[in-house]
Scaffold this motif. Structure first.
Motif, PDB file in Angstrom:
ATOM      1  N   SER A  89       0.859  -1.186   0.000  1.00 38.57           N
ATOM      2  CA  SER A  89       0.000   0.000   0.000  1.00 38.57           C
ATOM      3  C   SER A  89       0.889   1.229   0.000  1.00 38.57           C
ATOM      4  O   SER A  89       1.813   1.341   0.819  1.00 38.57           O
ATOM      5  N   GLY A  90       0.631   2.157  -0.921  1.00 37.30           N
ATOM      6  CA  GLY A  90       1.482   3.326  -1.062  1.00 37.30           C
ATOM      7  C   GLY A  90       0.905   4.576  -0.431  1.00 37.30           C
ATOM      8  O   GLY A  90      -0.292   4.848  -0.532  1.00 37.30           O
ATOM      9  N   SER A  91       1.770   5.346   0.233  1.00 39.43           N
ATOM     10  CA  SER A  91       1.423   6.663   0.742  1.00 39.43           C
ATOM     11  C   SER A  91       2.520   7.618   0.286  1.00 39.43           C
ATOM     12  O   SER A  91       3.562   7.177  -0.212  1.00 39.43           O
ATOM     13  N   PRO A  92       2.333   8.911   0.427  1.00 33.79           N
ATOM     14  CA  PRO A  92       3.366   9.840  -0.046  1.00 33.79           C
ATOM     15  C   PRO A  92       4.749   9.585   0.551  1.00 33.79           C
ATOM     16  O   PRO A  92       5.759   9.731  -0.149  1.00 33.79           O
ATOM     17  N   ASP A  93       4.806   9.191   1.816  1.00 34.31           N
ATOM     18  CA  ASP A  93       6.098   9.056   2.490  1.00 34.31           C
ATOM     19  C   ASP A  93       6.585   7.625   2.644  1.00 34.31           C
ATOM     20  O   ASP A  93       7.797   7.394   2.735  1.00 34.31           O
ATOM     21  N   LEU A  94       5.669   6.676   2.710  1.00 37.29           N
ATOM     22  CA  LEU A  94       6.050   5.293   2.998  1.00 37.29           C
ATOM     23  C   LEU A  94       5.315   4.314   2.096  1.00 37.29           C
ATOM     24  O   LEU A  94       4.223   4.593   1.594  1.00 37.29           O
ATOM     25  N   PHE A  95       5.935   3.162   1.935  1.00 33.24           N
ATOM     26  CA  PHE A  95       5.293   2.027   1.268  1.00 33.24           C
ATOM     27  C   PHE A  95       5.106   0.949   2.326  1.00 33.24           C
ATOM     28  O   PHE A  95       6.055   0.530   2.981  1.00 33.24           O
TER      29      PHE A  95
ATOM     30  N   SER B 187      -7.819   5.910  -0.386  1.00 32.37           N
ATOM     31  CA  SER B 187      -6.902   6.500   0.585  1.00 32.37           C
ATOM     32  C   SER B 187      -5.445   6.182   0.267  1.00 32.37           C
ATOM     33  O   SER B 187      -4.534   6.772   0.862  1.00 32.37           O
ATOM     34  N   ALA B 188      -5.201   5.246  -0.654  1.00 33.02           N
ATOM     35  CA  ALA B 188      -3.838   4.821  -1.001  1.00 33.02           C
ATOM     36  C   ALA B 188      -3.461   5.324  -2.393  1.00 33.02           C
ATOM     37  O   ALA B 188      -4.321   5.520  -3.255  1.00 33.02           O
ATOM     38  N   LEU B 189      -2.145   5.520  -2.618  1.00 33.02           N
ATOM     39  CA  LEU B 189      -1.669   5.941  -3.937  1.00 33.02           C
ATOM     40  C   LEU B 189      -1.854   4.814  -4.952  1.00 33.02           C
ATOM     41  O   LEU B 189      -1.506   3.669  -4.684  1.00 33.02           O
ATOM     42  N   GLN B 190      -2.389   5.171  -6.100  1.00 29.65           N
ATOM     43  CA  GLN B 190      -2.638   4.206  -7.154  1.00 29.65           C
ATOM     44  C   GLN B 190      -1.493   4.249  -8.189  1.00 29.65           C
ATOM     45  O   GLN B 190      -0.656   5.150  -8.164  1.00 29.65           O
ATOM     46  N   PRO B 191      -1.410   3.264  -9.093  1.00 26.10           N
ATOM     47  CA  PRO B 191      -0.272   3.169 -10.016  1.00 26.10           C
ATOM     48  C   PRO B 191       0.060   4.447 -10.759  1.00 26.10           C
ATOM     49  O   PRO B 191       1.241   4.771 -10.947  1.00 26.10           O
TER      50      PRO B 191
ATOM     51  N   LEU C 158       1.953   6.631  -8.502  1.00 22.27           N
ATOM     52  CA  LEU C 158       3.234   6.039  -8.116  1.00 22.27           C
ATOM     53  C   LEU C 158       4.303   6.170  -9.207  1.00 22.27           C
ATOM     54  O   LEU C 158       5.496   5.959  -8.939  1.00 22.27           O
ATOM     55  N   LYS C 159       3.896   6.539 -10.401  1.00 26.46           N
ATOM     56  CA  LYS C 159       4.875   6.724 -11.479  1.00 26.46           C
ATOM     57  C   LYS C 159       5.908   7.793 -11.125  1.00 26.46           C
ATOM     58  O   LYS C 159       7.020   7.804 -11.652  1.00 26.46           O
ATOM     59  N   ALA C 160       5.512   8.691 -10.221  1.00 26.56           N
ATOM     60  CA  ALA C 160       6.423   9.768  -9.818  1.00 26.56           C
ATOM     61  C   ALA C 160       7.510   9.283  -8.861  1.00 26.56           C
ATOM     62  O   ALA C 160       8.426  10.044  -8.541  1.00 26.56           O
ATOM     63  N   LYS C 161       7.407   8.030  -8.402  1.00 27.79           N
ATOM     64  CA  LYS C 161       8.397   7.463  -7.483  1.00 27.79           C
ATOM     65  C   LYS C 161       9.390   6.616  -8.290  1.00 27.79           C
ATOM     66  O   LYS C 161       9.056   5.495  -8.705  1.00 27.79           O
ATOM     67  N   PRO C 162      10.604   7.098  -8.522  1.00 26.18           N
ATOM     68  CA  PRO C 162      11.566   6.345  -9.339  1.00 26.18           C
ATOM     69  C   PRO C 162      11.870   4.954  -8.802  1.00 26.18           C
ATOM     70  O   PRO C 162      12.049   4.017  -9.590  1.00 26.18           O
ATOM     71  N   THR C 163      11.943   4.823  -7.493  1.00 25.56           N
ATOM     72  CA  THR C 163      12.266   3.509  -6.921  1.00 25.56           C
ATOM     73  C   THR C 163      11.133   2.516  -7.141  1.00 25.56           C
ATOM     74  O   THR C 163      11.368   1.313  -7.235  1.00 25.56           O
ATOM     75  N   TRP C 164       9.910   3.029  -7.216  1.00 27.43           N
ATOM     76  CA  TRP C 164       8.760   2.163  -7.523  1.00 27.43           C
ATOM     77  C   TRP C 164       8.866   1.667  -8.966  1.00 27.43           C
ATOM     78  O   TRP C 164       8.730   0.479  -9.241  1.00 27.43           O
ATOM     79  N   ALA C 165       9.136   2.583  -9.867  1.00 28.53           N
ATOM     80  CA  ALA C 165       9.212   2.231 -11.283  1.00 28.53           C
ATOM     81  C   ALA C 165      10.319   1.234 -11.572  1.00 28.53           C
ATOM     82  O   ALA C 165      10.257   0.478 -12.548  1.00 28.53           O
TER      83      ALA C 165
ATOM     84  N   ILE D  32      -1.176  -5.858  -9.680  1.00 26.91           N
ATOM     85  CA  ILE D  32      -2.628  -5.993  -9.769  1.00 26.91           C
ATOM     86  C   ILE D  32      -3.272  -5.329  -8.551  1.00 26.91           C
ATOM     87  O   ILE D  32      -2.637  -5.194  -7.512  1.00 26.91           O
ATOM     88  N   PRO D  33      -4.530  -4.889  -8.669  1.00 27.02           N
ATOM     89  CA  PRO D  33      -5.195  -4.285  -7.512  1.00 27.02           C
ATOM     90  C   PRO D  33      -5.417  -5.311  -6.408  1.00 27.02           C
ATOM     91  O   PRO D  33      -5.666  -6.490  -6.677  1.00 27.02           O
ATOM     92  N   ARG D  34      -5.301  -4.846  -5.206  1.00 23.02           N
ATOM     93  CA  ARG D  34      -5.685  -5.679  -4.067  1.00 23.02           C
ATOM     94  C   ARG D  34      -6.902  -5.045  -3.398  1.00 23.02           C
ATOM     95  O   ARG D  34      -6.883  -3.887  -2.994  1.00 23.02           O
ATOM     96  N   VAL D  35      -7.981  -5.797  -3.300  1.00 21.57           N
ATOM     97  CA  VAL D  35      -9.190  -5.312  -2.628  1.00 21.57           C
ATOM     98  C   VAL D  35      -8.934  -5.451  -1.131  1.00 21.57           C
ATOM     99  O   VAL D  35      -9.228  -6.475  -0.522  1.00 21.57           O
ATOM    100  N   THR D  36      -8.377  -4.408  -0.548  1.00 22.73           N
ATOM    101  CA  THR D  36      -7.886  -4.477   0.822  1.00 22.73           C
ATOM    102  C   THR D  36      -8.999  -4.675   1.836  1.00 22.73           C
ATOM    103  O   THR D  36      -8.811  -5.357   2.842  1.00 22.73           O
TER     104      THR D  36
END
Length: 350
Positions: free
Chosen positions: A232-238, A294-298, A301-308, A319-323
Protein backbone atom coordinates in the motif's frame (compact mmCIF):
# COMPACT_ATOMS: atom_id res chain seq x y z
CA UNK A 1 -4.26 -3.34 10.09
CA UNK A 2 -5.00 -3.49 6.36
CA UNK A 3 -4.09 0.12 5.76
CA UNK A 4 -1.99 2.94 7.02
CA UNK A 5 -5.04 4.64 8.55
CA UNK A 6 -3.82 3.99 12.06
CA UNK A 7 -0.20 4.60 11.26
CA UNK A 8 -1.01 8.07 10.01
CA UNK A 9 -1.97 10.79 12.48
CA UNK A 10 -5.41 11.51 11.08
CA UNK A 11 -7.35 14.16 12.95
CA UNK A 12 -10.72 13.09 14.28
CA UNK A 13 -12.99 16.07 14.03
CA UNK A 14 -15.49 16.91 16.75
CA UNK A 15 -18.86 16.65 15.04
CA UNK A 16 -20.89 18.59 17.57
CA UNK A 17 -20.61 22.10 18.92
CA UNK A 18 -21.37 22.71 22.59
CA UNK A 19 -24.93 23.69 21.71
CA UNK A 20 -25.29 20.68 19.44
CA UNK A 21 -24.13 18.40 22.21
CA UNK A 22 -26.89 19.72 24.49
CA UNK A 23 -29.40 19.05 21.76
CA UNK A 24 -27.98 15.58 21.33
CA UNK A 25 -28.53 14.80 25.00
CA UNK A 26 -32.23 15.58 24.68
CA UNK A 27 -32.45 13.59 21.48
CA UNK A 28 -30.80 10.58 23.09
CA UNK A 29 -33.29 10.67 25.92
CA UNK A 30 -36.14 10.50 23.42
CA UNK A 31 -34.68 8.10 20.91
CA UNK A 32 -36.44 5.06 22.32
CA UNK A 33 -39.57 5.98 20.36
CA UNK A 34 -39.39 4.80 16.76
CA UNK A 35 -41.62 5.93 13.95
CA UNK A 36 -42.75 3.79 11.06
CA UNK A 37 -41.87 6.53 8.61
CA UNK A 38 -38.56 5.99 6.87
CA UNK A 39 -38.32 2.28 7.56
CA UNK A 40 -35.87 0.76 5.14
CA UNK A 41 -37.02 -2.08 2.96
CA UNK A 42 -35.28 -5.42 2.63
CA UNK A 43 -35.48 -5.98 -1.09
CA UNK A 44 -35.72 -9.66 -1.80
CA UNK A 45 -35.87 -10.42 1.92
CA UNK A 46 -38.74 -12.14 3.67
CA UNK A 47 -40.51 -10.49 6.58
CA UNK A 48 -39.71 -12.16 9.89
CA UNK A 49 -42.21 -11.73 12.70
CA UNK A 50 -41.47 -12.00 16.39
CA UNK A 51 -38.32 -11.38 18.42
CA UNK A 52 -34.93 -11.06 16.73
CA UNK A 53 -31.62 -12.23 18.15
CA UNK A 54 -28.12 -12.46 16.74
CA UNK A 55 -24.85 -13.23 18.50
CA UNK A 56 -22.07 -11.22 16.90
CA UNK A 57 -18.31 -11.81 16.82
CA UNK A 58 -17.77 -9.93 20.07
CA UNK A 59 -19.82 -12.69 21.66
CA UNK A 60 -22.61 -10.19 22.27
CA UNK A 61 -26.18 -11.46 21.97
CA UNK A 62 -28.04 -8.59 20.29
CA UNK A 63 -31.82 -8.69 20.70
CA UNK A 64 -34.83 -6.74 19.50
CA UNK A 65 -38.60 -7.15 19.65
CA UNK A 66 -38.69 -7.53 15.88
CA UNK A 67 -36.29 -7.86 12.97
CA UNK A 68 -34.41 -4.55 12.52
CA UNK A 69 -35.44 -2.58 9.45
CA UNK A 70 -33.80 0.82 9.94
CA UNK A 71 -30.22 -0.36 9.56
CA UNK A 72 -27.14 1.86 9.48
CA UNK A 73 -23.91 0.14 8.49
CA UNK A 74 -20.28 0.63 7.56
CA UNK A 75 -20.22 1.11 3.79
CA UNK A 76 -18.58 -2.22 2.93
CA UNK A 77 -20.96 -4.06 5.25
CA UNK A 78 -23.93 -2.30 3.66
CA UNK A 79 -22.68 -3.33 0.21
CA UNK A 80 -22.40 -6.95 1.31
CA UNK A 81 -25.90 -6.94 2.80
CA UNK A 82 -27.26 -5.49 -0.44
CA UNK A 83 -25.82 -8.44 -2.35
CA UNK A 84 -27.77 -10.71 0.00
CA UNK A 85 -30.98 -8.69 -0.54
CA UNK A 86 -30.92 -6.49 2.56
CA UNK A 87 -31.14 -2.72 2.13
CA UNK A 88 -29.82 -0.25 4.70
CA UNK A 89 -31.02 3.21 5.61
CA UNK A 90 -27.66 4.90 6.13
CA UNK A 91 -23.93 4.30 5.82
CA UNK A 92 -20.64 5.54 7.25
CA UNK A 93 -17.17 5.02 5.83
CA UNK A 94 -15.76 5.59 2.31
CA UNK A 95 -18.91 5.84 0.17
CA UNK A 96 -18.23 8.35 -2.58
CA UNK A 97 -15.40 10.23 -4.26
CA UNK A 98 -16.04 13.84 -5.20
CA UNK A 99 -14.58 15.43 -8.32
CA UNK A 100 -12.66 18.49 -7.08
CA UNK A 101 -13.79 20.59 -10.04
CA UNK A 102 -17.38 19.57 -10.73
CA UNK A 103 -18.21 18.29 -7.23
CA UNK A 104 -19.89 15.33 -8.91
CA UNK A 105 -19.93 12.21 -6.76
CA UNK A 106 -19.12 8.70 -7.87
CA UNK A 107 -19.20 5.54 -5.73
CA UNK A 108 -16.05 4.65 -3.80
CA UNK A 109 -14.60 1.21 -4.47
CA UNK A 110 -15.94 0.10 -1.10
CA UNK A 111 -19.54 1.01 -1.98
CA UNK A 112 -20.09 -1.99 -4.26
CA UNK A 113 -23.53 -1.83 -5.85
CA UNK A 114 -24.98 0.64 -3.33
CA UNK A 115 -26.99 3.48 -4.80
CA UNK A 116 -25.14 6.34 -3.13
CA UNK A 117 -28.00 8.71 -3.95
CA UNK A 118 -30.50 6.62 -1.97
CA UNK A 119 -28.62 6.00 1.26
CA UNK A 120 -27.95 8.63 3.90
CA UNK A 121 -24.19 9.13 4.23
CA UNK A 122 -23.45 10.13 7.82
CA UNK A 123 -19.70 9.89 7.40
CA UNK A 124 -17.47 9.51 4.35
CA UNK A 125 -13.97 9.70 5.82
CA UNK A 126 -12.05 8.37 8.81
CA UNK A 127 -13.25 10.02 12.04
CA UNK A 128 -16.48 11.37 10.57
CA UNK A 129 -19.74 10.13 12.11
CA UNK A 130 -22.57 12.68 12.21
CA UNK A 131 -24.50 11.64 15.30
CA UNK A 132 -27.38 14.06 14.78
CA UNK A 133 -27.90 12.72 11.25
CA UNK A 134 -27.71 9.20 12.65
CA UNK A 135 -30.47 10.02 15.15
CA UNK A 136 -32.71 11.34 12.37
CA UNK A 137 -32.64 7.89 10.77
CA UNK A 138 -34.33 6.30 13.82
CA UNK A 139 -31.83 3.42 13.67
CA UNK A 140 -32.82 -0.04 14.86
CA UNK A 141 -29.34 -1.47 14.37
CA UNK A 142 -25.74 -0.38 13.73
CA UNK A 143 -23.49 -2.87 11.89
CA UNK A 144 -19.78 -2.66 11.20
CA UNK A 145 -16.53 -4.61 10.84
CA UNK A 146 -14.05 -5.43 13.56
CA UNK A 147 -10.30 -5.55 12.83
CA UNK A 148 -9.33 -5.66 16.51
CA UNK A 149 -11.43 -7.15 19.29
CA UNK A 150 -14.25 -4.79 20.35
CA UNK A 151 -12.93 -2.00 18.09
CA UNK A 152 -15.78 -0.95 15.80
CA UNK A 153 -14.48 0.01 12.38
CA UNK A 154 -15.09 3.67 11.45
CA UNK A 155 -16.95 4.34 14.71
CA UNK A 156 -14.84 7.16 16.24
CA UNK A 157 -13.50 6.09 19.62
CA UNK A 158 -14.27 9.44 21.26
CA UNK A 159 -17.93 9.18 20.19
CA UNK A 160 -18.39 5.45 20.66
CA UNK A 161 -20.23 5.60 23.99
CA UNK A 162 -22.77 8.13 22.68
CA UNK A 163 -23.27 6.25 19.44
CA UNK A 164 -23.81 2.86 21.08
CA UNK A 165 -26.53 4.28 23.34
CA UNK A 166 -28.71 5.11 20.36
CA UNK A 167 -29.26 1.61 18.92
CA UNK A 168 -27.98 -1.97 19.34
CA UNK A 169 -24.80 -2.81 17.43
CA UNK A 170 -23.40 -5.83 15.63
CA UNK A 171 -19.71 -6.31 14.80
CA UNK A 172 -18.27 -9.06 12.58
CA UNK A 173 -14.62 -9.98 12.21
CA UNK A 174 -12.76 -8.59 9.21
CA UNK A 175 -9.40 -10.03 10.26
CA UNK A 176 -7.74 -13.06 11.88
CA UNK A 177 -10.28 -15.39 10.26
CA UNK A 178 -10.06 -16.92 6.80
CA UNK A 179 -12.30 -15.48 4.11
CA UNK A 180 -14.76 -18.44 3.87
CA UNK A 181 -15.45 -18.27 7.61
CA UNK A 182 -16.00 -14.51 7.46
CA UNK A 183 -18.29 -14.89 4.45
CA UNK A 184 -20.38 -17.45 6.30
CA UNK A 185 -20.86 -15.06 9.23
CA UNK A 186 -22.14 -12.43 6.82
CA UNK A 187 -24.55 -14.99 5.41
CA UNK A 188 -25.69 -15.78 8.96
CA UNK A 189 -26.32 -12.11 9.70
CA UNK A 190 -28.16 -11.52 6.42
CA UNK A 191 -30.34 -14.57 7.07
CA UNK A 192 -31.25 -13.29 10.53
CA UNK A 193 -32.33 -10.00 8.91
CA UNK A 194 -34.63 -11.80 6.49
CA UNK A 195 -32.45 -12.61 3.48
CA UNK A 196 -33.26 -15.67 1.37
CA UNK A 197 -29.96 -17.47 1.72
CA UNK A 198 -31.25 -20.50 -0.18
CA UNK A 199 -31.87 -18.54 -3.37
CA UNK A 200 -30.48 -19.79 -6.66
CA UNK A 201 -28.48 -16.58 -7.02
CA UNK A 202 -26.66 -17.17 -3.76
CA UNK A 203 -26.01 -20.78 -4.70
CA UNK A 204 -24.56 -19.67 -8.03
CA UNK A 205 -22.43 -16.97 -6.38
CA UNK A 206 -21.05 -19.44 -3.87
CA UNK A 207 -20.30 -21.99 -6.59
CA UNK A 208 -18.41 -19.31 -8.52
CA UNK A 209 -16.42 -18.43 -5.39
CA UNK A 210 -15.51 -22.06 -4.75
CA UNK A 211 -14.49 -22.60 -8.36
CA UNK A 212 -12.31 -19.48 -8.22
CA UNK A 213 -10.66 -20.72 -5.02
CA UNK A 214 -9.79 -24.02 -6.69
CA UNK A 215 -8.40 -22.14 -9.67
CA UNK A 216 -6.10 -20.17 -7.31
CA UNK A 217 -5.04 -23.41 -5.64
CA UNK A 218 -4.09 -24.98 -8.95
CA UNK A 219 -2.34 -21.84 -10.19
CA UNK A 220 -0.35 -21.56 -6.96
CA UNK A 221 0.64 -25.21 -7.21
CA UNK A 222 2.04 -24.60 -10.67
CA UNK A 223 3.81 -21.34 -9.73
CA UNK A 224 5.34 -22.10 -6.34
CA UNK A 225 8.37 -19.94 -7.12
CA UNK A 226 6.29 -16.81 -7.83
CA UNK A 227 6.53 -14.46 -4.85
CA UNK A 228 3.60 -12.16 -4.16
CA UNK A 229 3.87 -8.96 -2.11
CA UNK A 230 0.90 -7.17 -0.54
CA UNK A 231 1.54 -3.42 -0.56
CA UNK A 232 0.00 0.00 0.00
CA UNK A 233 1.48 3.33 -1.06
CA UNK A 234 1.42 6.66 0.74
CA UNK A 235 3.37 9.84 -0.05
CA UNK A 236 6.10 9.06 2.49
CA UNK A 237 6.05 5.29 3.00
CA UNK A 238 5.29 2.03 1.27
CA UNK A 239 3.52 -0.43 3.55
CA UNK A 240 4.19 -4.15 3.14
CA UNK A 241 1.37 -6.09 4.77
CA UNK A 242 1.60 -9.35 6.64
CA UNK A 243 -0.48 -12.12 5.08
CA UNK A 244 -1.44 -13.73 8.39
CA UNK A 245 -4.02 -11.27 9.73
CA UNK A 246 -6.21 -9.99 6.85
CA UNK A 247 -8.93 -12.44 5.85
CA UNK A 248 -8.13 -12.36 2.12
CA UNK A 249 -4.37 -12.92 2.33
CA UNK A 250 -4.83 -15.52 5.06
CA UNK A 251 -7.01 -17.44 2.61
CA UNK A 252 -4.55 -16.92 -0.26
CA UNK A 253 -1.89 -18.45 1.98
CA UNK A 254 -4.13 -21.41 2.73
CA UNK A 255 -4.60 -21.89 -1.00
CA UNK A 256 -0.84 -22.15 -1.44
CA UNK A 257 0.08 -18.69 -2.75
CA UNK A 258 3.72 -17.82 -1.99
CA UNK A 259 3.19 -14.57 -0.06
CA UNK A 260 6.01 -12.43 1.29
CA UNK A 261 5.95 -11.88 5.06
CA UNK A 262 7.71 -8.71 6.26
CA UNK A 263 10.11 -9.22 9.14
CA UNK A 264 9.60 -5.96 11.08
CA UNK A 265 5.92 -5.43 11.77
CA UNK A 266 4.24 -2.49 13.48
CA UNK A 267 2.97 -2.86 17.04
CA UNK A 268 -0.38 -4.20 15.87
CA UNK A 269 1.28 -6.85 13.73
CA UNK A 270 -0.13 -5.57 10.43
CA UNK A 271 2.61 -4.15 8.23
CA UNK A 272 6.14 -2.87 7.82
CA UNK A 273 6.59 0.70 6.65
CA UNK A 274 9.42 1.20 4.17
CA UNK A 275 10.85 4.50 3.00
CA UNK A 276 10.67 4.91 -0.75
CA UNK A 277 14.46 4.61 -0.86
CA UNK A 278 14.10 1.10 0.60
CA UNK A 279 10.99 0.02 -1.28
CA UNK A 280 12.93 -2.80 -2.97
CA UNK A 281 13.72 -4.56 0.31
CA UNK A 282 11.43 -7.47 -0.58
CA UNK A 283 11.80 -8.64 -4.16
CA UNK A 284 8.47 -9.78 -5.57
CA UNK A 285 7.24 -11.19 -8.85
CA UNK A 286 3.69 -9.91 -8.33
CA UNK A 287 2.63 -6.88 -6.31
CA UNK A 288 -0.96 -6.67 -5.09
CA UNK A 289 -1.51 -2.95 -4.56
CA UNK A 290 -4.10 -1.48 -2.17
CA UNK A 291 -7.01 -0.31 -4.33
CA UNK A 292 -8.63 2.06 -1.84
CA UNK A 293 -8.95 5.76 -2.54
CA UNK A 294 -6.90 6.50 0.58
CA UNK A 295 -3.84 4.82 -1.00
CA UNK A 296 -1.67 5.94 -3.94
CA UNK A 297 -2.64 4.21 -7.15
CA UNK A 298 -0.27 3.17 -10.02
CA UNK A 299 -0.67 6.42 -11.92
CA UNK A 300 0.41 8.46 -8.89
CA UNK A 301 3.23 6.04 -8.12
CA UNK A 302 4.87 6.72 -11.48
CA UNK A 303 6.42 9.77 -9.82
CA UNK A 304 8.40 7.46 -7.48
CA UNK A 305 11.57 6.35 -9.34
CA UNK A 306 12.27 3.51 -6.92
CA UNK A 307 8.76 2.16 -7.52
CA UNK A 308 9.21 2.23 -11.28
CA UNK A 309 12.47 0.29 -10.91
CA UNK A 310 10.87 -2.67 -9.12
CA UNK A 311 10.99 -5.88 -11.21
CA UNK A 312 7.26 -6.54 -10.83
CA UNK A 313 6.41 -3.00 -11.91
CA UNK A 314 8.69 -3.13 -14.94
CA UNK A 315 7.16 -6.49 -15.91
CA UNK A 316 3.62 -5.15 -15.61
CA UNK A 317 2.84 -7.61 -12.83
CA UNK A 318 1.02 -5.24 -10.49
CA UNK A 319 -2.63 -5.99 -9.77
CA UNK A 320 -5.20 -4.28 -7.51
CA UNK A 321 -5.68 -5.68 -4.07
CA UNK A 322 -9.19 -5.31 -2.63
CA UNK A 323 -7.89 -4.48 0.82
CA UNK A 324 -11.31 -4.28 2.46
CA UNK A 325 -13.40 -6.93 0.69
CA UNK A 326 -17.15 -6.68 0.42
CA UNK A 327 -18.07 -9.94 2.12
CA UNK A 328 -20.52 -11.48 -0.30
CA UNK A 329 -19.73 -14.39 -2.60
CA UNK A 330 -20.58 -12.18 -5.57
CA UNK A 331 -17.84 -9.69 -4.66
CA UNK A 332 -15.20 -12.10 -3.33
CA UNK A 333 -15.26 -14.48 -6.31
CA UNK A 334 -13.72 -11.89 -8.70
CA UNK A 335 -10.92 -11.24 -6.19
CA UNK A 336 -9.89 -14.89 -6.45
CA UNK A 337 -10.37 -14.99 -10.22
CA UNK A 338 -8.09 -11.98 -10.70
CA UNK A 339 -5.42 -13.50 -8.47
CA UNK A 340 -5.61 -16.83 -10.29
CA UNK A 341 -5.22 -15.08 -13.65
CA UNK A 342 -2.22 -13.11 -12.37
CA UNK A 343 -0.54 -16.28 -11.11
CA UNK A 344 -1.26 -18.16 -14.32
CA UNK A 345 0.31 -15.41 -16.42
CA UNK A 346 3.15 -14.46 -14.08
CA UNK A 347 6.81 -14.72 -15.03
CA UNK A 348 9.68 -15.04 -12.58
CA UNK A 349 11.23 -11.57 -12.52
CA UNK A 350 12.52 -11.00 -8.97
Amino acid sequence: MPSNARATSLSRRGLLTAGGALGLGAALAACGTKTEGGKSSAAGASEKAGPWKFTDDRGTAVEAKSTPKNIVAFTGMAAALKDFGIEVKGVFGPTYVEDPKTKAKKPDVQAGDLDIEKVAVIGNVWGEFKIEEYLKLNPDLLITDMWEKNDLWYVPAEQKDKILKIAPSVALWASDKSMPAVLQRHVDLAESLGADVKSQKLKDDKARFEAAAERVRQAAKGKKDIKVLIGSGSPDLFYVSTPVRPTDTLYFKELGVNLITPDKLDQGGWFEGLSWENVGKYQADIIMLDNRTSALQPEALKAKPTWAALPAVKAGQVIPRVTEPIYSYAKCAPILEDLAKALENAKKVA
